[in-house]
Design an enzyme around this catalytic site. Sequence first.
Site, PDB file in Angstrom:
ATOM      1  N   GLY A  61       0.814  -1.208   0.000  1.00 20.94           N
ATOM      2  CA  GLY A  61       0.000   0.000   0.000  1.00 20.94           C
ATOM      3  C   GLY A  61       0.851   1.262   0.000  1.00 20.94           C
ATOM      4  N   GLU A  83       2.779  12.810  -7.332  1.00 19.20           N
ATOM      5  CA  GLU A  83       2.258  12.276  -8.596  1.00 19.20           C
ATOM      6  C   GLU A  83       2.829  10.895  -8.909  1.00 19.20           C
ATOM      7  OE1 GLU A  83       1.815  13.391 -13.338  1.00 19.20           O
ATOM      8  OE2 GLU A  83       2.155  14.994 -11.877  1.00 19.20           O
ATOM      9  N   GLU A 116       9.274  20.323  -5.089  1.00 24.16           N
ATOM     10  CA  GLU A 116       9.246  18.887  -4.826  1.00 24.16           C
ATOM     11  C   GLU A 116      10.120  18.140  -5.817  1.00 24.16           C
ATOM     12  OE1 GLU A 116       6.145  15.149  -4.446  1.00 24.16           O
ATOM     13  OE2 GLU A 116       5.884  16.647  -6.001  1.00 24.16           O
ATOM     14  N   ASN A 117      10.044  18.520  -7.075  1.00 26.31           N
ATOM     15  CA  ASN A 117      10.837  17.834  -8.091  1.00 26.31           C
ATOM     16  C   ASN A 117      12.319  18.152  -7.977  1.00 26.31           C
ATOM     17  OD1 ASN A 117       9.153  16.241 -10.229  1.00 26.31           O
ATOM     18  ND2 ASN A 117       7.924  18.014  -9.718  1.00 26.31           N
ATOM     19  N   ARG A 120      13.473  16.177  -4.804  1.00 21.25           N
ATOM     20  CA  ARG A 120      13.269  14.741  -4.670  1.00 21.25           C
ATOM     21  C   ARG A 120      13.414  13.953  -5.963  1.00 21.25           C
ATOM     22  NH1 ARG A 120       7.729  14.972  -1.015  1.00 21.25           N
ATOM     23  NH2 ARG A 120       8.546  16.294   0.647  1.00 21.25           N
TER      24      ARG A 120
END
Length: 293
Positions: A61, A83, A116-117, A120
């Site tokens: 999960g 995403e 975020e990109n 990470r």
Amino acid sequence: MASNKGLGRGIEALFSDSDIQSEETVSEIKLTQLVPNPYQPRKQFDSNALADLANSIGKSGVFQPIIVRKAAMNGQYEILAGERRFRASEKAHKTTIPAIVRNVSDEQMMEIAVLENLQREDLTAIEEAEAYNTLMTNLKLTQAQVASRLGKSRSYVANYLRLLGLPNEVKTMVQKKQLSMGQARALLSVSDKDALRKLARKVYDQTLTVRQINKAIEEMGTSTKPKRAKKTSRATRKSPFLRETEDQLQDRFGTSVSINNTPNKHGNGKIEIDYMSNEDLNRILKLLDIHID
């Protein structure tokens, strides 16, 4: 414009507003209700990494909830962060995903997607350049402001933005990681676009180093490095104000800008803004808020 919270301080710095509670509810949202962040700079997702994540999600999960906001269309949510987990959940044939719903502005949404990109993910050089350009164009920021908010130097951001002036074929090669950032930057000094494309293919086929690229360009005689300016008279020498203005304009447009203070026959000076392609011209026109149908 919303407050200029520093992106370099992390994603959570964008969620420090008083309307965001310290205790948040995690809800299960149907995958069919989710749409990607429209400001997502990443255009490609590594298929092998996505398959591995899907396999993990299928077995165990999703442990970390994604972050979403309510979309304008009733019943839908836009993904702010996560995403990859959303895409992997689709591949794992899940029907829902744990999510936190937050109320954020368009500006914050855009900043979150970029941050975020950058923090990470392994963005390609072109995706990173387009992310900086999106912030500059949509939020009307200068290179210096984008650099400050991302915790990077202005020259770092400027070097990436210059890549947007490459021909589409060469940008695609950078996007596919057939050319490195260093190789692409070296190719920028070739003024003839056909010669540039031809050399780019040679760089890829022969795995040329940056030093070898520079040597090939010298042999081609197509370098666009500026020639040493002729010595100007005291009357036409630029004042500190004009030099500072040029610097600020170059910062704003991400390209070379020259102010000629020598009066023409009408007694006027002129400002010259360099561009490398039609796409680069359109980028500059957007920064000037000029829209041509």
